[in-house]
Each structure stands twice: as C-alpha cells, then as structure tokens.
Design a protein around this motif. Structure first.
Motif, PDB file in Angstrom:
ATOM      1  N   ARG A  15     -21.273 -12.891 -59.142  1.00 31.83           N
ATOM      2  CA  ARG A  15     -21.523 -11.898 -58.100  1.00 31.83           C
ATOM      3  C   ARG A  15     -21.559 -12.606 -56.755  1.00 31.83           C
ATOM      4  NH1 ARG A  15     -20.730  -6.810 -59.995  1.00 31.83           N
ATOM      5  NH2 ARG A  15     -21.658  -6.630 -62.029  1.00 31.83           N
ATOM      6  N   LEU A  16     -20.869 -12.066 -55.792  1.00 35.08           N
ATOM      7  CA  LEU A  16     -20.804 -12.654 -54.461  1.00 35.08           C
ATOM      8  C   LEU A  16     -21.362 -11.679 -53.437  1.00 35.08           C
ATOM      9  CD1 LEU A  16     -17.162 -14.051 -54.602  1.00 35.08           C
ATOM     10  CD2 LEU A  16     -19.262 -15.316 -55.009  1.00 35.08           C
ATOM     11  N   THR A  17     -21.825 -12.218 -52.335  1.00 36.55           N
ATOM     12  CA  THR A  17     -22.202 -11.376 -51.211  1.00 36.55           C
ATOM     13  C   THR A  17     -21.120 -11.529 -50.155  1.00 36.55           C
ATOM     14  OG1 THR A  17     -23.489 -13.149 -50.215  1.00 36.55           O
ATOM     15  CG2 THR A  17     -24.681 -11.615 -51.640  1.00 36.55           C
ATOM     16  N   ALA A  18     -21.044 -10.578 -49.268  1.00 32.96           N
ATOM     17  CA  ALA A  18     -20.062 -10.618 -48.192  1.00 32.96           C
ATOM     18  C   ALA A  18     -20.785 -10.366 -46.880  1.00 32.96           C
ATOM     19  CB  ALA A  18     -18.998  -9.546 -48.421  1.00 32.96           C
ATOM     20  N   ASP A  19     -20.308 -11.008 -45.818  1.00 30.37           N
ATOM     21  CA  ASP A  19     -20.911 -10.771 -44.508  1.00 30.37           C
ATOM     22  C   ASP A  19     -20.573  -9.378 -43.998  1.00 30.37           C
ATOM     23  OD1 ASP A  19     -22.038 -13.302 -44.424  1.00 30.37           O
ATOM     24  OD2 ASP A  19     -20.294 -14.180 -43.444  1.00 30.37           O
ATOM     25  N   ILE A  20     -19.316  -8.997 -44.157  1.00 34.68           N
ATOM     26  CA  ILE A  20     -18.850  -7.688 -43.692  1.00 34.68           C
ATOM     27  C   ILE A  20     -17.926  -7.099 -44.751  1.00 34.68           C
ATOM     28  CG2 ILE A  20     -17.563  -6.429 -41.925  1.00 34.68           C
ATOM     29  CD1 ILE A  20     -18.189  -8.705 -39.982  1.00 34.68           C
ATOM     30  N   VAL A  21     -18.104  -5.816 -45.041  1.00 39.96           N
ATOM     31  CA  VAL A  21     -17.231  -5.108 -45.973  1.00 39.96           C
ATOM     32  C   VAL A  21     -16.602  -3.931 -45.219  1.00 39.96           C
ATOM     33  CG1 VAL A  21     -17.135  -3.742 -48.086  1.00 39.96           C
ATOM     34  CG2 VAL A  21     -18.615  -5.755 -47.980  1.00 39.96           C
ATOM     35  N   PHE A  22     -15.293  -3.822 -45.307  1.00 42.68           N
ATOM     36  CA  PHE A  22     -14.568  -2.689 -44.730  1.00 42.68           C
ATOM     37  C   PHE A  22     -14.279  -1.710 -45.860  1.00 42.68           C
ATOM     38  CE2 PHE A  22     -13.982  -5.957 -41.645  1.00 42.68           C
ATOM     39  CZ  PHE A  22     -13.802  -5.315 -40.440  1.00 42.68           C
ATOM     40  N   VAL A  23     -14.599  -0.443 -45.646  1.00 43.62           N
ATOM     41  CA  VAL A  23     -14.442   0.582 -46.675  1.00 43.62           C
ATOM     42  C   VAL A  23     -13.672   1.760 -46.083  1.00 43.62           C
ATOM     43  CG1 VAL A  23     -15.666   2.083 -48.279  1.00 43.62           C
ATOM     44  CG2 VAL A  23     -16.695  -0.082 -47.604  1.00 43.62           C
ATOM     45  N   GLU A  24     -12.713   2.261 -46.844  1.00 38.32           N
ATOM     46  CA  GLU A  24     -11.951   3.434 -46.400  1.00 38.32           C
ATOM     47  C   GLU A  24     -11.700   4.345 -47.596  1.00 38.32           C
ATOM     48  OE1 GLU A  24      -7.488   4.556 -44.805  1.00 38.32           O
ATOM     49  OE2 GLU A  24      -8.277   2.573 -44.342  1.00 38.32           O
ATOM     50  N   PHE A  25     -12.302   5.511 -47.564  1.00 41.31           N
ATOM     51  CA  PHE A  25     -12.097   6.534 -48.587  1.00 41.31           C
ATOM     52  C   PHE A  25     -11.900   7.884 -47.900  1.00 41.31           C
ATOM     53  CE2 PHE A  25     -14.806   3.511 -50.992  1.00 41.31           C
ATOM     54  CZ  PHE A  25     -13.984   3.297 -52.076  1.00 41.31           C
ATOM     55  N   THR A  55     -24.345  -6.750 -48.832  1.00 37.08           N
ATOM     56  CA  THR A  55     -23.757  -7.200 -47.573  1.00 37.08           C
ATOM     57  C   THR A  55     -24.647  -6.809 -46.398  1.00 37.08           C
ATOM     58  OG1 THR A  55     -21.766  -7.187 -46.202  1.00 37.08           O
ATOM     59  CG2 THR A  55     -22.354  -5.123 -47.242  1.00 37.08           C
ATOM     60  N   ARG A  56     -24.492  -7.548 -45.303  1.00 37.67           N
ATOM     61  CA  ARG A  56     -25.266  -7.248 -44.098  1.00 37.67           C
ATOM     62  C   ARG A  56     -24.650  -6.109 -43.301  1.00 37.67           C
ATOM     63  NH1 ARG A  56     -25.536 -12.381 -40.606  1.00 37.67           N
ATOM     64  NH2 ARG A  56     -23.347 -11.956 -40.763  1.00 37.67           N
ATOM     65  N   GLN A  57     -23.334  -6.014 -43.325  1.00 33.95           N
ATOM     66  CA  GLN A  57     -22.669  -5.038 -42.461  1.00 33.95           C
ATOM     67  C   GLN A  57     -21.522  -4.356 -43.195  1.00 33.95           C
ATOM     68  OE1 GLN A  57     -23.364  -4.202 -38.938  1.00 33.95           O
ATOM     69  NE2 GLN A  57     -22.244  -2.526 -39.866  1.00 33.95           N
ATOM     70  N   ILE A  58     -21.472  -3.036 -43.082  1.00 39.03           N
ATOM     71  CA  ILE A  58     -20.359  -2.257 -43.617  1.00 39.03           C
ATOM     72  C   ILE A  58     -19.677  -1.564 -42.452  1.00 39.03           C
ATOM     73  CG2 ILE A  58     -19.685  -0.328 -45.101  1.00 39.03           C
ATOM     74  CD1 ILE A  58     -22.193  -0.897 -46.779  1.00 39.03           C
ATOM     75  N   VAL A  59     -18.356  -1.605 -42.463  1.00 41.99           N
ATOM     76  CA  VAL A  59     -17.555  -0.878 -41.483  1.00 41.99           C
ATOM     77  C   VAL A  59     -16.813   0.208 -42.241  1.00 41.99           C
ATOM     78  CG1 VAL A  59     -15.697  -1.000 -39.776  1.00 41.99           C
ATOM     79  CG2 VAL A  59     -17.261  -2.957 -40.061  1.00 41.99           C
ATOM     80  N   LEU A  60     -17.116   1.459 -41.917  1.00 33.47           N
ATOM     81  CA  LEU A  60     -16.389   2.578 -42.522  1.00 33.47           C
ATOM     82  C   LEU A  60     -15.175   2.889 -41.662  1.00 33.47           C
ATOM     83  CD1 LEU A  60     -19.016   3.051 -44.150  1.00 33.47           C
ATOM     84  CD2 LEU A  60     -18.546   5.467 -43.927  1.00 33.47           C
ATOM     85  N   LEU A  61     -14.009   2.823 -42.269  1.00 35.07           N
ATOM     86  CA  LEU A  61     -12.777   3.222 -41.607  1.00 35.07           C
ATOM     87  C   LEU A  61     -12.501   4.651 -42.018  1.00 35.07           C
ATOM     88  CD1 LEU A  61     -10.591   0.088 -42.450  1.00 35.07           C
ATOM     89  CD2 LEU A  61     -11.939   0.487 -40.387  1.00 35.07           C
ATOM     90  N   SER A  62     -12.319   5.516 -41.048  1.00 34.05           N
ATOM     91  CA  SER A  62     -11.947   6.874 -41.427  1.00 34.05           C
ATOM     92  C   SER A  62     -10.582   6.817 -42.091  1.00 34.05           C
ATOM     93  CB  SER A  62     -11.884   7.793 -40.206  1.00 34.05           C
ATOM     94  OG  SER A  62     -10.674   7.588 -39.490  1.00 34.05           O
ATOM     95  N   PRO A  63     -10.296   7.775 -42.962  1.00 34.02           N
ATOM     96  CA  PRO A  63      -8.948   7.798 -43.531  1.00 34.02           C
ATOM     97  C   PRO A  63      -7.920   8.096 -42.442  1.00 34.02           C
ATOM     98  CG  PRO A  63     -10.232   9.685 -44.278  1.00 34.02           C
ATOM     99  CD  PRO A  63     -11.141   8.822 -43.482  1.00 34.02           C
TER     100      PRO A  63
END
Length: 167
Positions: A15-25, A55-63
C-alpha cells in the motif's frame, strides 16, 4: 477501498500513499441518466472518503463534455445537459471533502464545432491536441505556470518542440 474480489489472487502489492491524487469521474456515469445521479453521488463520496485516508490532497477534475464530433455528434447537446448536473455534483463533493476542483466542462463545452473536432476524434476521447488543451486548462486553474507555447502539427498530431511534446 474494500477488497471486493472474492475470486482470484488477492492484491499483494504494498500500500502506498500519494501526495496528490487527480480524480475524474462522471462522463460515462452520466450516460445512465439523471435518475442515477444519487447513486453517482453516494459512490463518489465513498471513493473520496477512502482516498482522503491515503493522500494529503485530492484534485477533482470535472468530466469533459461530449463533443459535437464523431458518430454521436447529434447527441452531444442533450448528453451535456445531463452531464452538467453531474459536474455540479462533483463540484459539491469537492467542497465537502475540501478538495481542489478543476472545471474542464465549462470551458470545453464552449468550443466551436471546428475546435471540438480538433480536440476529440470521436466525441469522447481526446486527440493529442485535446490533451494539450486540457493540460493547459488544468494547469491554469491550479495556478501552475504554463510551459512555453509551441506550434501543433495537425498532420503528425504532435508538437514541434520536444519539451512541449513530452509535457
């Protein structure tokens, strides 16, 4: 997220952690119609809650919108009306979970038909040029300095400058 696979080999990767995760749904989910938006919200909410633990930060990308190009060009306007509600749901979830939100939908929905055809080869998936435009818009909304501009070669579907092409 819980492991829901009961058959096969369990995931043995560390299992890994990430500094920033980008998510788009949302784009494909919106094809199920406005009646499914509550299910979308509930599931997306669970996904974000699980990611926040890693993660510390999530960036939601709009579709991205459906483009008026490709085989379903005549359906794009109607599909985007439903998708707009999914975008607003994602925006609300970003606020709820204290995530950054990047609105790709609004800017790309305003593209001319010619620019839409240049940005997407089938009305859904981006061309290299479309990816470049998306990256520029994401960086701009996040306050990241844009790389130097470079001419885009339509025939080769790439940028003349290698550094720009790499980005």
């Amino acid at each position: 997220l819980e492991e829901k696979f009961e058959l096969g080999v369990p995931d043995q990767r560390p299992r890994l952690t990430a500094d920033i995760v980008f998510v788009e749904f949302g784009q494909m989910e919106s094809l199920e119609g406005i009646d499914r938006i509550t299910d979308f919200n509930q599931t997306y909410d669970l996904v974000l809650a699980a990611l926040k633990r890693r993660t510390r930060q999530i960036v939601l990308l709009s579709p991205l919108p459906f483009y008026q190009s490709g085989p379903a060009a005549n359906l794009a306007e109607r599909r985007n009306q439903v998708l707009a509600d999914y975008v607003e749901s994602a925006r609300a979830l970003a606020h709820k979970h204290n995530c950054l939100f990047v609105d790709q939908f609004t800017e790309f929905a305003a593209l001319s038909r010619k620019e839409a055809e240049r940005s997407s080869f089938n009305g859904i998936r981006l061309t290299d040029y479309g990816h470049w435009q998306s990256a520029n818009r994401i960086m701009k909304q996040l306050g990241i300095a844009l790389p130097p501009a470079s001419e885009f070669d339509e025939a080769k579907q790439r940028f003349a400058d290698q550094q720009t092409e790499t980005i």
